[in-house]
Write an enzyme that holds these catalytic residues in place. Sequence first.
Site, PDB file in Angstrom:
ATOM      1  CD  GLU A  57     -51.530  27.716 -41.958  1.00  0.00           C
ATOM      2  OE1 GLU A  57     -49.658  27.039 -41.258  1.00  0.00           O
ATOM      3  OE2 GLU A  57     -51.604  27.120 -41.990  1.00  0.00           O
ATOM      4  NE  ARG A  69     -50.363  26.472 -44.943  1.00  0.00           N
ATOM      5  CZ  ARG A  69     -49.637  25.565 -46.493  1.00  0.00           C
ATOM      6  NH1 ARG A  69     -49.635  26.780 -47.316  1.00  0.00           N
ATOM      7  NH2 ARG A  69     -48.835  24.845 -45.901  1.00  0.00           N
ATOM      8  CB  SER A  72     -49.443  24.784 -38.568  1.00  0.00           C
ATOM      9  OG  SER A  72     -49.084  23.540 -38.994  1.00  0.00           O
TER      10      SER A  72
HETATM   11  C1  LIG Z   1     -54.978  18.410 -37.470  1.00  0.00           C
HETATM   12  C2  LIG Z   1     -55.284  19.305 -38.380  1.00  0.00           C
HETATM   13  C3  LIG Z   1     -54.280  19.623 -39.755  1.00  0.00           C
HETATM   14  C4  LIG Z   1     -54.256  20.073 -40.283  1.00  0.00           C
HETATM   15  N1  LIG Z   1     -53.681  20.163 -41.778  1.00  0.00           N
HETATM   16  C5  LIG Z   1     -53.389  20.998 -42.104  1.00  0.00           C
HETATM   17  C6  LIG Z   1     -51.627  21.159 -42.962  1.00  0.00           C
HETATM   18  O1  LIG Z   1     -51.454  20.151 -43.095  1.00  0.00           O
HETATM   19  N2  LIG Z   1     -51.827  22.620 -44.452  1.00  0.00           N
HETATM   20  C7  LIG Z   1     -52.461  23.511 -44.127  1.00  0.00           C
HETATM   21  O2  LIG Z   1     -52.560  23.725 -44.991  1.00  0.00           O
HETATM   22  N3  LIG Z   1     -53.723  23.569 -43.489  1.00  0.00           N
HETATM   23  C8  LIG Z   1     -53.662  22.405 -42.566  1.00  0.00           C
HETATM   24  N4  LIG Z   1     -55.170  22.515 -41.604  1.00  0.00           N
HETATM   25  C9  LIG Z   1     -55.589  24.125 -41.683  1.00  0.00           C
HETATM   26  C10 LIG Z   1     -56.822  23.655 -42.559  1.00  0.00           C
HETATM   27  O3  LIG Z   1     -57.484  22.865 -42.683  1.00  0.00           O
HETATM   28  C11 LIG Z   1     -56.648  24.666 -43.863  1.00  0.00           C
HETATM   29  O4  LIG Z   1     -56.008  25.595 -43.745  1.00  0.00           O
HETATM   30  C12 LIG Z   1     -57.854  23.944 -44.463  1.00  0.00           C
HETATM   31  O5  LIG Z   1     -57.631  24.114 -45.817  1.00  0.00           O
HETATM   32  C13 LIG Z   1     -59.131  24.944 -43.935  1.00  0.00           C
HETATM   33  O6  LIG Z   1     -60.187  24.844 -44.786  1.00  0.00           O
HETATM   34  P1  LIG Z   1     -61.717  25.358 -43.771  1.00  0.00           P
HETATM   35  O7  LIG Z   1     -62.895  24.305 -44.963  1.00  0.00           O
HETATM   36  O8  LIG Z   1     -61.522  23.869 -42.807  1.00  0.00           O
HETATM   37  O9  LIG Z   1     -61.766  26.534 -43.743  1.00  0.00           O
HETATM   38  P2  LIG Z   1     -62.157  27.713 -42.452  1.00  0.00           P
HETATM   39  O10 LIG Z   1     -61.664  27.105 -40.973  1.00  0.00           O
HETATM   40  O11 LIG Z   1     -63.896  27.259 -42.440  1.00  0.00           O
HETATM   41  O12 LIG Z   1     -62.071  28.573 -42.565  1.00  0.00           O
HETATM   42  C14 LIG Z   1     -60.114  29.077 -43.359  1.00  0.00           C
HETATM   43  C15 LIG Z   1     -60.907  30.649 -43.771  1.00  0.00           C
HETATM   44  O13 LIG Z   1     -60.698  30.134 -44.919  1.00  0.00           O
HETATM   45  C16 LIG Z   1     -62.225  30.754 -45.576  1.00  0.00           C
HETATM   46  N5  LIG Z   1     -62.791  29.914 -46.602  1.00  0.00           N
HETATM   47  C17 LIG Z   1     -63.706  29.673 -46.114  1.00  0.00           C
HETATM   48  N6  LIG Z   1     -64.570  28.848 -47.167  1.00  0.00           N
HETATM   49  C18 LIG Z   1     -64.156  29.813 -47.736  1.00  0.00           C
HETATM   50  C19 LIG Z   1     -65.154  30.223 -49.156  1.00  0.00           C
HETATM   51  N7  LIG Z   1     -65.271  28.973 -49.970  1.00  0.00           N
HETATM   52  N8  LIG Z   1     -64.442  30.842 -49.734  1.00  0.00           N
HETATM   53  C20 LIG Z   1     -63.849  32.263 -49.783  1.00  0.00           C
HETATM   54  N9  LIG Z   1     -63.108  32.220 -48.065  1.00  0.00           N
HETATM   55  C21 LIG Z   1     -63.390  30.932 -47.515  1.00  0.00           C
HETATM   56  C22 LIG Z   1     -63.084  31.855 -44.057  1.00  0.00           C
HETATM   57  O14 LIG Z   1     -63.309  32.934 -44.260  1.00  0.00           O
HETATM   58  C23 LIG Z   1     -61.500  31.602 -43.393  1.00  0.00           C
HETATM   59  O15 LIG Z   1     -60.810  33.021 -43.803  1.00  0.00           O
HETATM   60  C24 LIG Z   1     -55.212  21.906 -40.301  1.00  0.00           C
HETATM   61  C25 LIG Z   1     -55.793  21.621 -39.644  1.00  0.00           C
HETATM   62  C26 LIG Z   1     -56.170  20.838 -38.588  1.00  0.00           C
HETATM   63  C27 LIG Z   1     -57.239  20.872 -37.191  1.00  0.00           C
END
Ligand SMILES: Cc1cc2nc3c(=O)[nH]c(=O)nc-3n(C[C@H](O)[C@H](O)[C@H](O)COP(=O)(O)OP(=O)(O)OC[C@H]3O[C@@H](n4cnc5c(N)ncnc54)[C@H](O)[C@@H]3O)c2cc1C
Length: 303
Positions: free
Chosen positions: A296, A176, A226
């Site tokens: 996380e 992560r 999580s």
């Molecule tokens: C129901 C549910 C289930 C999930 N299951 C999992 C799982 O199984 N495994 C897992 O790892 N995660 C899981 N997650 C968490 C999440 O989906 C992941 O961490 C995902 O990768 C976040 O992507 P996002 O585009 O929503 O990022 P955001 O929430 O928009 O941002 C998260 C972080 O990433 C950074 N970020 C986003 N885009 C960029 C970019 N283009 N460049 C630089 N930094 C950036 C942001 O600045 C921030 O720090 C889950 C979430 C939910 C709600």
Amino acid sequence: MILDAVIYELEKIIDKEHIRYNEPMKNHTSFRVGGPADIFILPEKTWQVISAIKILKENSIPFFVMGNGTNLVVKDGGYKGAVIKLTSINNIKVEGNKIRAQAGAFLSNVSIEALKNSLKGMEFASGIPGTVGGAVAMNAGAYGPEIKDIIESAVLTDYDGNLYCFNKEELQLSYRSSIIQRENYIVLEATFALEKGDVIAIKNRMEELNRRRAEKQPLNFPSAGSTFKRPEGHFAGKLIEDAGLKGYSIGGAKVSEKHAGFIINYNNATAKDVLELIKKVQEVVYEKFNVMLEPEIKIIGED
Ligand SMILES: Cc1cc2nc3c(=O)[nH]c(=O)nc-3n(C[C@H](O)[C@H](O)[C@H](O)COP(=O)(O)OP(=O)(O)OC[C@H]3O[C@@H](n4cnc5c(N)ncnc54)[C@H](O)[C@@H]3O)c2cc1C
């Protein structure tokens, strides 16, 4: 106060329709919490991202780049600065056994492209609700594999608009975490190296993992997945459950009864409710098991 000059400069490069002011961030986070962002930008082209950050930086306006907001809590006082959401920059291209996807593409859509082209390796990502950019930044993973196992390279920009193409090693992906988070890069595009596979087997694997997700996770409530990282030698959910906190709530935020590793927004929670609950869980688990849980989820904004 946002400077008129900044608005003028931004509106020169990005269509007015794609810039909003005082935008409630609860509309852009899967937790459904968060106050307004002073400026909210939805660029459609990569060059607009680079130009926008240059304008913001020159004018000393703080900015934050987000994907789908599925790992994010914005505090109730909102974000004093500009939030740049990349979900409108989302092209996906299949090139042989590789997939090149822009930062705002949903992982679920990239996984579907992999399936359509009989490419295996992305099955684990099909149920993660984030974007490519968020997943690379977080080194997202599920049921064993993580982004680190399939990524070949990523195109990044730094906050001065310099472009880089980093290979897997240079991205320094670990649990992560990545160089992107630690050294403030923005992911613009990523290339995944996959293998030819059997389309039925790929589909079955995706369905099986998504079934397991639906069985174990409280997907019918807003959350950010999580809440805590997995502490070395433990599982966060198990520690929280063993500490007797399953179902414990503060305001509208609750430790899920279905999966204690998830904090859910079960009844119009505020970000304050969520953050107080996180603190409470950390305190109780530390007291009982001497393990400090590390969130996380990313937390931004003002109280
Ligand atoms: C129901 C549910 C289930 C999930 N299951 C999992 C799982 O199984 N495994 C897992 O790892 N995660 C899981 N997650 C968490 C999440 O989906 C992941 O961490 C995902 O990768 C976040 O992507 P996002 O585009 O929503 O990022 P955001 O929430 O928009 O941002 C998260 C972080 O990433 C950074 N970020 C986003 N885009 C960029 C970019 N283009 N460049 C630089 N930094 C950036 C942001 O600045 C921030 O720090 C889950 C979430 C939910 C709600």
